[in-house]
Design a protein around this motif. Structure first.
Motif, PDB file in Angstrom:
ATOM      1  N   ARG A   4       2.737   1.561  -3.498  1.00  0.00           N
ATOM      2  CA  ARG A   4       2.016   2.200  -4.502  1.00  0.00           C
ATOM      3  C   ARG A   4       1.327   3.719  -4.279  1.00  0.00           C
ATOM      4  O   ARG A   4       1.445   4.257  -5.304  1.00  0.00           O
ATOM      5  N   ASN A   5       1.250   3.914  -3.087  1.00  0.00           N
ATOM      6  CA  ASN A   5       0.820   5.629  -2.701  1.00  0.00           C
ATOM      7  C   ASN A   5       1.995   6.388  -3.163  1.00  0.00           C
ATOM      8  O   ASN A   5       1.714   7.457  -3.719  1.00  0.00           O
ATOM      9  N   GLN A   6       3.166   6.079  -2.849  1.00  0.00           N
ATOM     10  CA  GLN A   6       4.180   6.660  -3.142  1.00  0.00           C
ATOM     11  C   GLN A   6       4.508   7.006  -4.639  1.00  0.00           C
ATOM     12  O   GLN A   6       4.767   7.793  -5.345  1.00  0.00           O
ATOM     13  N   ILE A  62       0.835  -1.223  -0.037  1.00  0.00           N
ATOM     14  CA  ILE A  62       0.070  -0.099  -0.027  1.00  0.00           C
ATOM     15  C   ILE A  62       0.952   1.374  -0.064  1.00  0.00           C
ATOM     16  O   ILE A  62       0.545   2.270  -0.628  1.00  0.00           O
ATOM     17  N   LYS A  69       7.139   3.326   6.748  1.00  0.00           N
ATOM     18  CA  LYS A  69       7.062   4.351   6.022  1.00  0.00           C
ATOM     19  C   LYS A  69       8.774   4.724   5.580  1.00  0.00           C
ATOM     20  O   LYS A  69       8.895   5.269   4.484  1.00  0.00           O
ATOM     21  N   GLN A 111       2.113   6.569  -6.890  1.00  0.00           N
ATOM     22  CA  GLN A 111       0.938   7.244  -7.388  1.00  0.00           C
ATOM     23  C   GLN A 111       1.450   8.736  -7.389  1.00  0.00           C
ATOM     24  O   GLN A 111       0.947   9.497  -8.553  1.00  0.00           O
ATOM     25  N   GLN A 112       1.847   9.225  -6.488  1.00  0.00           N
ATOM     26  CA  GLN A 112       2.180  10.548  -6.357  1.00  0.00           C
ATOM     27  C   GLN A 112       3.456  10.980  -7.267  1.00  0.00           C
ATOM     28  O   GLN A 112       3.324  11.957  -7.826  1.00  0.00           O
TER      29      GLN A 112
END
Length: 389
Positions: free
Chosen positions: A300-302, A297, A366, A304-305
């Motif tokens: 993929r969030n990083q 998660i 993180k 996506q940014q």
């Protein structure tokens, strides 16, 4: 417990080393190692001559251990005395649970077995200054915690020993009074008085006779159960203490029933090697899945940014490689090791414990993920430049 002889390793966080040294000087058990550059300690305890209080409570509850009402009163008295000793030395334990209390057998004491034995021990606390990460419990004074723990012990004893006909007479005058105790020193004085009531009660001799009758048949199985524990634990010396502890926890009910039925047949039919291997696979898969899901998660969030300002993408192969690298690093973290101090951290609130584990791991997770993503981007950039050249 006779036959149970292996090391367990516990990790505890601390805030003040000088204060911890003072606390540990009054609570010496096992081997302590300070972890360089980290405010954590590693504590190794061998179970041959040490009994965790929470384990003892389970053994009593499931009928593995036969313990008298007099021993329960002395145990409660010793627990109260330990907290008073801390107070006299201007110390407290704000994170005290039955998982962090040990009975350390004295050198000349007999080992605890399934038959009654009057053991000699010292009360030792562990986990000073270390928050209860598994449920985020608030701080409270040891004087409050120990009263709550004492009541838990009494409830376990009272529930299990309804088999004694004469215990009901003692119950009305002893247990009922103990449940009402709120103050440390009042409880201490109360137990002294109750012990005298217990010894002079008109049904005391009848209770002792009944107790001895039950103890006699247990003596016949004493050697068999001790030998069984030794055989089981010898089969998987390569496994860590946590997995052995988990396996033994699963066996306690079966052992208790076998003692009542006076037969080892069910216990002799179990494939213990397979059982322990399955427990290790279960926990390894649980943690791997937990880490992988949350790491994925974050990755993929990083990305996506990043994709919002560039055309950089990550392949599934590289994604999995990053997850594996991050997970290998996170398994070295001491907060994760803490959650494997004992099976009692996970029992009975597994879901809450799992949530708290991820919450406590998230900052580290993180950080490691950002490092891996940044490194991956640099590698892609160098590759792109090389292709242009």
């Amino acid at each position: 417990m006779k036959g149970i002889d292996y090391d367990i390793i516990e990790y505890f966080q601390y805030e003040n080393k000088q204060q911890l040294n003072k606390e540990l000087s009054l609570n010496q058990i096992g081997r302590i190692e300070y972890i360089p550059n980290e405010r954590w300690i590693k504590q190794t305890i061998n179970l041959k001559n040490c009994i965790r209080l929470r384990d003892l409570m389970l053994w009593i509850e499931k009928g593995l251990v036969l313990i008298s009402l007099g021993q329960i009163l002395r145990l409660c008295q010793n627990l109260l005395n330990k907290v008073i000793e801390l107070q006299q030395n201007q110390l407290d334990h704000c994170y005290l649970t039955s998982n962090r209390i040990w009975l350390k057998l004295t050198q000349n004491s007999k080992l605890l077995t399934i038959a009654h034995v009057d053991i000699e021990y010292q009360i030792v606390f562990t986990g000073f200054q270390c928050p209860i990460f598994e449920n985020q419990s608030n701080k409270q004074s040891a004087s409050t915690s120990i009263i709550q723990i004492m009541i838990q012990i009494i409830k376990v004893f009272e529930t299990n020993f309804h088999q004694f006909r004469y215990i009901q007479y003692l119950n009305q005058q002893i247990f009922h009074i103990l449940y009402q105790q709120k103050d440390l020193y009042q409880a201490q004085n109360c137990i002294r008085q109750l012990y005298q009531i217990y010894k002079s009660h008109k049904n005391y001799n009848d209770y002792c006779t009944e107790f001895q009758e039950i103890n006699e048949y247990r003596k016949q199985m004493e050697y068999g159960i001790s030998k069984l524990f030794s055989t089981i634990l010898h089969c998987f010396n390569c496994h860590e203490g946590f997995f052995k502890e988990d396996m033994i926890l699963g066996l306690i009910s079966i052992i208790g029933e076998s003692i009542k039925q006076n037969t080892l047949k069910k216990l002799e039919e179990i494939d213990y090697q397979k059982m322990c291997e399955n427990q290790e696979i279960f926990w390894n898969n649980k943690i791997k899945s937990l880490l992988t899901d949350n790491t994925l998660i974050i990755i993929r969030n990083q990305f996506q940014q990043i994709e919002e300002i560039t055309r950089l993408e990550i392949s599934q192969e590289n994604e999995q490689m990053m997850i594996d690298q991050i997970n290998r690093e996170i398994t070295k973290s001491y907060i994760l090791k803490y959650f494997f101090n004992s099976i009692w951290i996970w029992t009975p609130n597994y879901q809450e414990c799992k949530q708290q584990l991820i919450q406590n791991l998230m900052p580290k997770l993180k950080y490691l993920t950002k490092e891996r993503v940044d490194l991956h981007i640099k590698e892609m950039a160098f590759q792109f430049i090389n292709e242009l050249i």
